[in-house]
Write a protein that holds these residues in place. Structure first.
Motif, PDB file in Angstrom:
ATOM      1  N   ARG A  13       0.853  -1.281  -0.072  1.00 21.95           N
ATOM      2  CA  ARG A  13       0.056   0.031   0.044  1.00 21.95           C
ATOM      3  C   ARG A  13       0.490   1.185  -0.020  1.00 21.95           C
ATOM      4  O   ARG A  13       0.543   1.836  -0.585  1.00 21.95           O
ATOM      5  CB  ARG A  13      -0.859   0.018   1.097  1.00 21.95           C
ATOM      6  CG  ARG A  13      -1.800   0.855   1.225  1.00 21.95           C
ATOM      7  CD  ARG A  13      -2.850   1.411   2.218  1.00 21.95           C
ATOM      8  NE  ARG A  13      -3.854   1.635   2.364  1.00 21.95           N
ATOM      9  CZ  ARG A  13      -5.100   1.979   2.881  1.00 21.95           C
ATOM     10  NH1 ARG A  13      -5.222   0.766   4.051  1.00 21.95           N
ATOM     11  NH2 ARG A  13      -5.858   2.967   2.791  1.00 21.95           N
ATOM     12  N   ARG A  14       1.876   1.639   0.490  1.00 22.67           N
ATOM     13  CA  ARG A  14       2.953   2.426   0.870  1.00 22.67           C
ATOM     14  C   ARG A  14       3.189   2.841  -0.881  1.00 22.67           C
ATOM     15  O   ARG A  14       2.972   3.727  -0.847  1.00 22.67           O
ATOM     16  CB  ARG A  14       4.027   2.132   1.678  1.00 22.67           C
ATOM     17  CG  ARG A  14       3.109   2.690   3.099  1.00 22.67           C
ATOM     18  CD  ARG A  14       4.784   2.374   4.684  1.00 22.67           C
ATOM     19  NE  ARG A  14       5.094   1.791   4.499  1.00 22.67           N
ATOM     20  CZ  ARG A  14       4.707   0.256   4.975  1.00 22.67           C
ATOM     21  NH1 ARG A  14       4.002   0.237   5.397  1.00 22.67           N
ATOM     22  NH2 ARG A  14       5.352  -0.852   5.572  1.00 22.67           N
ATOM     23  N   ARG A  15       4.121   1.673  -1.552  1.00 24.09           N
ATOM     24  CA  ARG A  15       4.380   1.889  -2.617  1.00 24.09           C
ATOM     25  C   ARG A  15       3.316   2.033  -4.302  1.00 24.09           C
ATOM     26  O   ARG A  15       4.513   2.885  -4.341  1.00 24.09           O
ATOM     27  CB  ARG A  15       5.569   0.073  -3.255  1.00 24.09           C
ATOM     28  CG  ARG A  15       6.074  -0.371  -1.887  1.00 24.09           C
ATOM     29  CD  ARG A  15       7.186  -1.636  -2.910  1.00 24.09           C
ATOM     30  NE  ARG A  15       5.986  -2.570  -2.936  1.00 24.09           N
ATOM     31  CZ  ARG A  15       5.959  -3.510  -2.351  1.00 24.09           C
ATOM     32  NH1 ARG A  15       6.364  -3.522  -1.563  1.00 24.09           N
ATOM     33  NH2 ARG A  15       5.594  -4.677  -2.009  1.00 24.09           N
ATOM     34  N   TRP A  16       2.056   1.556  -3.377  1.00 21.29           N
ATOM     35  CA  TRP A  16       1.022   1.854  -4.174  1.00 21.29           C
ATOM     36  C   TRP A  16       1.168   3.835  -4.905  1.00 21.29           C
ATOM     37  O   TRP A  16       0.591   4.627  -4.993  1.00 21.29           O
ATOM     38  CB  TRP A  16       0.108   1.231  -3.580  1.00 21.29           C
ATOM     39  CG  TRP A  16      -1.316   2.010  -5.106  1.00 21.29           C
ATOM     40  CD1 TRP A  16      -1.464   1.118  -6.027  1.00 21.29           C
ATOM     41  CD2 TRP A  16      -2.042   3.028  -4.547  1.00 21.29           C
ATOM     42  NE1 TRP A  16      -3.016   2.268  -6.768  1.00 21.29           N
ATOM     43  CE2 TRP A  16      -3.243   2.211  -5.539  1.00 21.29           C
ATOM     44  CE3 TRP A  16      -2.221   3.962  -3.866  1.00 21.29           C
ATOM     45  CZ2 TRP A  16      -3.821   3.987  -6.171  1.00 21.29           C
ATOM     46  CZ3 TRP A  16      -2.963   4.973  -3.476  1.00 21.29           C
ATOM     47  CH2 TRP A  16      -3.742   4.918  -5.198  1.00 21.29           C
TER      48      TRP A  16
ATOM     49  N   GLN B  55       5.168   4.492 -12.771  1.00 22.62           N
ATOM     50  CA  GLN B  55       5.776   3.413 -14.064  1.00 22.62           C
ATOM     51  C   GLN B  55       3.841   2.326 -13.397  1.00 22.62           C
ATOM     52  O   GLN B  55       4.382   1.784 -14.420  1.00 22.62           O
ATOM     53  CB  GLN B  55       6.262   3.542 -15.107  1.00 22.62           C
ATOM     54  CG  GLN B  55       6.033   2.483 -16.307  1.00 22.62           C
ATOM     55  CD  GLN B  55       7.431   2.370 -17.487  1.00 22.62           C
ATOM     56  OE1 GLN B  55       8.284   1.939 -16.357  1.00 22.62           O
ATOM     57  NE2 GLN B  55       6.791   1.652 -18.306  1.00 22.62           N
ATOM     58  N   LEU B  56       5.351   2.369 -12.279  1.00 26.24           N
ATOM     59  CA  LEU B  56       4.631   1.116 -11.445  1.00 26.24           C
ATOM     60  C   LEU B  56       3.672   0.235 -11.499  1.00 26.24           C
ATOM     61  O   LEU B  56       2.820  -0.503 -11.596  1.00 26.24           O
ATOM     62  CB  LEU B  56       5.802   1.075  -9.974  1.00 26.24           C
ATOM     63  CG  LEU B  56       6.930   0.530  -9.382  1.00 26.24           C
ATOM     64  CD1 LEU B  56       6.864   1.397  -8.456  1.00 26.24           C
ATOM     65  CD2 LEU B  56       7.188  -0.406 -10.325  1.00 26.24           C
ATOM     66  N   LEU B  57       2.398   1.672 -11.464  1.00 30.07           N
ATOM     67  CA  LEU B  57       0.804   2.238 -11.622  1.00 30.07           C
ATOM     68  C   LEU B  57       0.766   0.678 -12.910  1.00 30.07           C
ATOM     69  O   LEU B  57      -0.674  -0.070 -12.346  1.00 30.07           O
ATOM     70  CB  LEU B  57       0.144   2.865 -11.526  1.00 30.07           C
ATOM     71  CG  LEU B  57       0.124   4.198 -10.315  1.00 30.07           C
ATOM     72  CD1 LEU B  57      -0.489   5.688 -10.162  1.00 30.07           C
ATOM     73  CD2 LEU B  57      -0.316   2.738  -9.311  1.00 30.07           C
TER      74      LEU B  57
ATOM     75  N   ALA C 295       2.453  -1.589 -14.454  1.00 29.61           N
ATOM     76  CA  ALA C 295       3.112  -2.654 -14.547  1.00 29.61           C
ATOM     77  C   ALA C 295       2.667  -3.723 -14.183  1.00 29.61           C
ATOM     78  O   ALA C 295       1.780  -3.517 -13.711  1.00 29.61           O
ATOM     79  CB  ALA C 295       4.613  -2.740 -13.770  1.00 29.61           C
ATOM     80  N   ARG C 296       2.847  -4.825 -14.327  1.00 30.42           N
ATOM     81  CA  ARG C 296       2.721  -5.865 -13.996  1.00 30.42           C
ATOM     82  C   ARG C 296       2.624  -6.617 -12.766  1.00 30.42           C
ATOM     83  O   ARG C 296       3.985  -6.491 -12.393  1.00 30.42           O
ATOM     84  CB  ARG C 296       3.101  -7.591 -15.112  1.00 30.42           C
ATOM     85  CG  ARG C 296       2.758  -7.307 -16.567  1.00 30.42           C
ATOM     86  CD  ARG C 296       3.472  -7.901 -17.790  1.00 30.42           C
ATOM     87  NE  ARG C 296       4.725  -8.031 -17.119  1.00 30.42           N
ATOM     88  CZ  ARG C 296       5.490  -8.787 -17.958  1.00 30.42           C
ATOM     89  NH1 ARG C 296       5.377  -9.828 -18.431  1.00 30.42           N
ATOM     90  NH2 ARG C 296       7.003  -7.881 -17.399  1.00 30.42           N
ATOM     91  N   LYS C 297       1.867  -6.523 -11.824  1.00 27.40           N
ATOM     92  CA  LYS C 297       2.012  -7.201 -10.292  1.00 27.40           C
ATOM     93  C   LYS C 297       2.940  -6.355 -10.084  1.00 27.40           C
ATOM     94  O   LYS C 297       4.094  -6.849  -9.112  1.00 27.40           O
ATOM     95  CB  LYS C 297       2.064  -8.548 -10.415  1.00 27.40           C
ATOM     96  CG  LYS C 297       1.209  -9.093 -10.863  1.00 27.40           C
ATOM     97  CD  LYS C 297       1.696 -10.798 -11.050  1.00 27.40           C
ATOM     98  CE  LYS C 297       0.776 -11.803 -11.484  1.00 27.40           C
ATOM     99  NZ  LYS C 297       0.666 -13.158 -11.239  1.00 27.40           N
ATOM    100  N   PRO C 298       2.577  -4.820  -9.819  1.00 24.85           N
ATOM    101  CA  PRO C 298       4.146  -4.233  -9.106  1.00 24.85           C
ATOM    102  C   PRO C 298       3.707  -3.861  -7.716  1.00 24.85           C
ATOM    103  O   PRO C 298       4.935  -3.929  -7.586  1.00 24.85           O
ATOM    104  CB  PRO C 298       3.366  -2.451  -9.484  1.00 24.85           C
ATOM    105  CG  PRO C 298       1.964  -2.971 -10.013  1.00 24.85           C
ATOM    106  CD  PRO C 298       1.630  -3.975 -10.654  1.00 24.85           C
ATOM    107  N   PHE C 299       2.397  -4.847  -6.891  1.00 27.02           N
ATOM    108  CA  PHE C 299       2.828  -4.102  -6.075  1.00 27.02           C
ATOM    109  C   PHE C 299       2.674  -5.435  -4.786  1.00 27.02           C
ATOM    110  O   PHE C 299       1.986  -5.603  -3.942  1.00 27.02           O
ATOM    111  CB  PHE C 299       1.754  -2.785  -5.789  1.00 27.02           C
ATOM    112  CG  PHE C 299       1.895  -1.675  -5.895  1.00 27.02           C
ATOM    113  CD1 PHE C 299       2.708  -0.858  -5.185  1.00 27.02           C
ATOM    114  CD2 PHE C 299       0.607  -1.442  -6.788  1.00 27.02           C
ATOM    115  CE1 PHE C 299       3.186   0.043  -6.254  1.00 27.02           C
ATOM    116  CE2 PHE C 299       0.688  -0.318  -7.646  1.00 27.02           C
ATOM    117  CZ  PHE C 299       2.240   0.347  -7.182  1.00 27.02           C
ATOM    118  N   SER C 300       3.398  -6.978  -5.533  1.00 23.93           N
ATOM    119  CA  SER C 300       2.820  -7.502  -5.350  1.00 23.93           C
ATOM    120  C   SER C 300       3.554  -8.345  -4.536  1.00 23.93           C
ATOM    121  O   SER C 300       5.027  -8.201  -4.807  1.00 23.93           O
ATOM    122  CB  SER C 300       2.394  -8.833  -6.090  1.00 23.93           C
ATOM    123  OG  SER C 300       3.326  -9.181  -7.251  1.00 23.93           O
TER     124      SER C 300
END
Length: 371
Positions: free
Chosen positions: A265-268, A362-364, A366-371
């Motif tokens: 959640r913090r990375r998001w 760009q992480l938003l 990306a594929r499965k960016p916050f898994s």
């Protein structure tokens, strides 16, 4: 129900079903085309796949515009849509330049530039007339009633109509451009798989674009070289930076749900913050590009007026010519001053830090960016 009536009813129902199925397929196909042509990332889409999809989508936009551009009333829109798609494509090639074979990139860039030049006559004539009209609108008391200005405007109006007929009004020119763009589309569709994925694919090209834009801003700020050329060269990289930002943002309507877990959640949240910042970069680049574009258009009009006197063209008269020259010079100074202020805000950071924030944004997509 009599057999004949039953057969007729069944036939009508079958035809209705076929029509509905065809309409549904066409609707899905239209939705797919619109999605493929979106100038931005789709949620969960690999960057390499996105870049190829965007390139093919912009080629399709240009091809469709040229195919439907035979109507004289739609020529202005056709020129605008086609040139816009070609500029986006050339910006994408520059973004991917470190990852593409140099000969391949240079060939496609030269082809796109050649297609754009075929349309430049109509576009240049439109811009000259629009620039003069904007100047008259800003200073109506000083320009509106002058005979020389009226003669110049009438001359530019005629030039615009002739240029339109000589570009897309010529089926041969349109056919040549279409053939080149279709061949380019086949080659782009056959691009080999890139060896790197996600932000690593675009990081070197993006860093280079920002560094070059910053260098050209500094050159403009210090008044080095020919001022008109310096500002125009700076504008090219500003436009590239704007298109790069658009390509690396989530397309309108695309969303990535906020994770529930703490670390993810913090990375998001950080990615969302940096994505908002990148949106501001895109808007600021757009604003700066418009300022530099207006300044360059005035420089072109100024040179056009000089050429009319030098080559014995339309008779403007010394008083009208001096009034125009004075107002053009003043407006160009205002635009340069405002552009340099915007440039300081846009190019005040380091290329490495700029690329780092874009990577986070760009992480938003990306594929499965916050898994």
């Amino acid at each position: 129900m009599p057999p004949l009536a039953a057969t007729l009813a069944a036939t009508l129902a079958l035809r209705a079903g076929v029509s509905l199925a065809r309409a549904a397929r066409e609707h899905r196909s239209a939705d797919r085309r619109r999605r493929d042509r979106r100038f931005g990332l789709l949620a969960g889409e690999p960057t390499a796949q996105a870049m190829q999809r965007i390139a093919l989508g912009q080629l399709d936009v240009a091809i469709d515009a040229l195919q439907s551009g035979g109507d004289p009333g739609s020529l202005e829109k056709t020129v605008h849509e086609t040139r816009k798609a070609l500029k986006r494509l050339r910006a994408l090639l520059r973004l991917l330049a470190p990852r593409l074979h140099e000969d391949e990139r240079a060939r496609e860039d030269a082809l796109l530039q050649s297609c754009a030049k075929r349309l430049s006559g109509a576009r240049d004539a439109d811009v000259l007339l629009a620039t003069l009209d904007a100047l008259i609108e800003r200073r109506p008391r000083k320009l509106e009633g002058r005979g020389g200005v009226l003669r110049l405007r009438a001359h530019l109006l005629g030039e615009r109509e002739r240029a339109r007929r000589a570009t897309l009004g010529d089926p041969a020119i349109r056919a040549e451009a279409l053939a080149e763009l279709r061949a380019c589309r086949v080659r782009v569709g056959a691009w080999p798989a890139f060896e790197c994925e996600d932000f690593e694919l675009v990081q070197p090209g993006l860093t280079h674009l920002y560094r070059q834009g910053r260098s050209r801003y500094r050159r403009a700020a210090h008044g080095r070289g020919d001022r008109t050329q310096t500002m125009h060269r700076w504008r090219k990289r500003v436009k590239d930076l704007r298109y790069a930002a658009q390509m690396l943002l989530l397309a309108d309507g695309e969303q990535v749900p906020r994770p529930k877990r703490g670390g993810a959640r913090r990375r998001w949240a950080q990615a969302h913050k940096d994505s908002t910042w990148l949106c501001r970069v895109e808007r600021r680049s757009d604003r700066l590009g418009e300022l530099l574009g207006d300044e360059h258009d005035l420089a072109v009009l100024e040179e056009y007026i000089r050429a009319q006197r030098r080559d014995g063209g339309v008779r403007i008269g010394s008083r009208s010519r001096k009034a125009l020259a004075k107002l053009i010079a003043k407006r160009r100074r205002e635009l340069r001053k405002e552009a340099l202020r915007e440039g300081e805000r846009l190019f005040g950071g380091s290329p490495r830090k700029f690329a780092g924030r874009v990577a986070s944004a760009q992480l938003l997509g990306a594929r499965k960016p916050f898994s």
